[in-house]
Motif scaffolding. Structure first.
Motif, short mmCIF file in Angstrom:
data_model
loop_
_atom_site.label_atom_id
_atom_site.label_comp_id
_atom_site.label_asym_id
_atom_site.label_seq_id
_atom_site.Cartn_x
_atom_site.Cartn_y
_atom_site.Cartn_z
N ALA A 32 21.22 -33.61 66.92
CA ALA A 32 20.50 -34.47 67.85
C ALA A 32 19.73 -35.56 67.11
CB ALA A 32 19.53 -33.63 68.69
N GLY A 33 20.06 -36.81 67.40
CA GLY A 33 19.38 -37.95 66.82
C GLY A 33 19.77 -38.30 65.41
N ALA A 34 20.62 -37.49 64.77
CA ALA A 34 20.95 -37.69 63.36
C ALA A 34 22.21 -38.53 63.19
CB ALA A 34 21.12 -36.35 62.66
N THR A 35 22.26 -39.26 62.11
CA THR A 35 23.44 -40.07 61.78
C THR A 35 24.45 -39.21 61.00
OG1 THR A 35 22.57 -40.80 59.64
CG2 THR A 35 21.96 -42.10 61.59
N ASP A 36 25.66 -39.74 60.84
CA ASP A 36 26.68 -39.03 60.05
C ASP A 36 26.19 -38.79 58.63
OD1 ASP A 36 28.43 -38.89 62.17
OD2 ASP A 36 29.59 -40.64 61.57
N GLY A 37 25.55 -39.78 58.05
CA GLY A 37 25.05 -39.64 56.69
C GLY A 37 24.00 -38.57 56.56
N GLU A 38 23.13 -38.47 57.56
CA GLU A 38 22.08 -37.45 57.52
C GLU A 38 22.65 -36.05 57.72
OE1 GLU A 38 18.56 -40.40 59.21
OE2 GLU A 38 19.77 -39.21 60.60
N VAL A 39 23.69 -35.95 58.54
CA VAL A 39 24.31 -34.65 58.80
C VAL A 39 25.13 -34.17 57.61
CG1 VAL A 39 26.00 -33.44 60.23
CG2 VAL A 39 24.34 -34.97 61.30
N HIS A 40 25.92 -35.06 57.04
CA HIS A 40 26.87 -34.65 56.00
C HIS A 40 26.38 -34.92 54.58
CE1 HIS A 40 29.72 -33.83 59.16
NE2 HIS A 40 29.63 -35.07 59.61
N ARG A 54 23.73 -24.41 55.41
CA ARG A 54 23.00 -25.54 56.01
C ARG A 54 22.86 -25.31 57.51
NH1 ARG A 54 22.89 -31.24 54.68
NH2 ARG A 54 21.52 -32.23 56.22
N SER A 55 21.69 -25.53 58.01
CA SER A 55 21.42 -25.37 59.44
C SER A 55 21.54 -26.71 60.15
CB SER A 55 20.03 -24.76 59.65
OG SER A 55 19.04 -25.56 59.02
N ALA A 56 21.18 -26.75 61.41
CA ALA A 56 21.27 -27.98 62.20
C ALA A 56 20.47 -29.10 61.54
CB ALA A 56 20.76 -27.73 63.61
N THR A 57 20.93 -30.33 61.73
CA THR A 57 20.22 -31.50 61.22
C THR A 57 19.86 -32.40 62.39
OG1 THR A 57 21.44 -31.43 59.13
CG2 THR A 57 20.36 -33.51 59.71
N MET A 58 18.57 -32.61 62.59
CA MET A 58 18.08 -33.42 63.69
C MET A 58 17.13 -34.47 63.15
SD MET A 58 17.43 -30.18 66.27
CE MET A 58 16.91 -31.22 67.65
N ALA A 59 17.01 -35.59 63.84
CA ALA A 59 16.21 -36.68 63.29
C ALA A 59 15.59 -37.53 64.41
CB ALA A 59 17.06 -37.56 62.38
N VAL A 60 14.54 -38.23 64.03
CA VAL A 60 13.87 -39.16 64.94
C VAL A 60 13.28 -40.30 64.12
CG1 VAL A 60 11.63 -37.99 64.82
CG2 VAL A 60 12.22 -39.30 66.87
N THR A 61 13.19 -41.47 64.72
CA THR A 61 12.54 -42.62 64.09
C THR A 61 11.15 -42.77 64.68
OG1 THR A 61 14.64 -43.76 63.70
CG2 THR A 61 12.64 -45.10 63.65
N ILE A 62 10.16 -42.85 63.82
CA ILE A 62 8.76 -42.98 64.23
C ILE A 62 8.26 -44.35 63.81
CG2 ILE A 62 6.43 -42.04 63.99
CD1 ILE A 62 7.67 -39.31 63.47
N ASP A 63 7.64 -45.04 64.72
CA ASP A 63 7.18 -46.40 64.48
C ASP A 63 5.86 -46.39 63.72
OD1 ASP A 63 7.03 -49.13 64.46
OD2 ASP A 63 6.48 -49.34 66.57
#
Length: 222
Positions: A32-40, A54-63
């Protein structure tokens, strides 16, 4: 014949729903929210959990810059700032902090961040690089009793790293990438437990944490 036909249709529907979840829904939960680069791509802490996957990879952008996000992370803990997620579920009804607390900013490797009000379970700070990475490790047997990860593991256990990586994003923003590593015994139970329980519950709690962190950091930064 009617009952057989009904049973056959129910089985077909169940098979379709299972396949749809595994092929469509589950991949979205895991990234959720992660790019291909962040996942792989590589993720910090790979050597901290022996035999860990490796477990799930999730991401968010914070301003906000990393320096404004970091203080919210290092003050986490049940008897500290909370976890910024669904407090009734993971913080025993205690409301997570809505401000930065200076007294909770001195985190160091080896510190224990309580996961229960009585401190009987905890996340240990296993890796810390200020404003870049925070790795929290929990090592417990399947009765919920902590064990020393530097010693001999119990026969049945769960040993995991919950990681928070902060990276610079365009416009002075921060990319917060959450992933980690997990080792579990008995190993045969790990896939079913992960798919049926941990992955959906992690998505529920992590997306809530992202939402609250984003709101708190950006409102504090404005």
């Amino acid at each position: 014949m009617t009952s057989q036909r009904t049973g056959g249709m129910a089985g077909a529907v169940a098979a379709f729903l299972t396949a749809a979840y595994l092929m469509v829904v589950r991949p979205r939960l895991l990234r959720a929210g992660a790019t291909d680069g962040e996942v792989h791509g590589p993720y910090p802490g790979a050597g901290l959990i022996p035999d860990g996957t490796r477990s799930a990879t999730m991401a968010v952008t914070i301003d906000a810059p990393r320096s404004r996000v970091w203080p919210w992370l290092v003050q986490m803990g049940t008897r500290r700032g909370g976890w910024y997620s669904w407090d009734r579920l993971d913080n025993f009804g205690r409301r997570s902090a809505g401000t930065i607390h200076p007294e909770w900013q001195d985190a160091a490797v080896g510190d224990r961040l309580a996961a229960t009000p009585d401190g009987s379970q905890w996340w240990e700070v296993a890796a810390l690089e200020p404003e870049k990475f925070l790795g929290l490790r929990m090592s417990i047997d399947l009765r919920g009793r902590p064990f020393d990860p530097a010693g001999e593991r119990p026969r049945h256990f769960t040993d995991s790293l919950w990681g928070f990586e902060l990276k610079d994003a365009a416009g002075g923003r921060t990319r917060l990438v959450v992933s980690g590593y997990w080792s579990f015994r008995p190993q045969w139970l790990q896939p079913a437990l992960s798919i049926l329980v941990l992955e959906p519950s992690h998505w529920v709690m992590q997306t809530r944490q992202f939402s609250n962190l984003k709101r708190l950091v950006e409102s504090e930064s404005s």
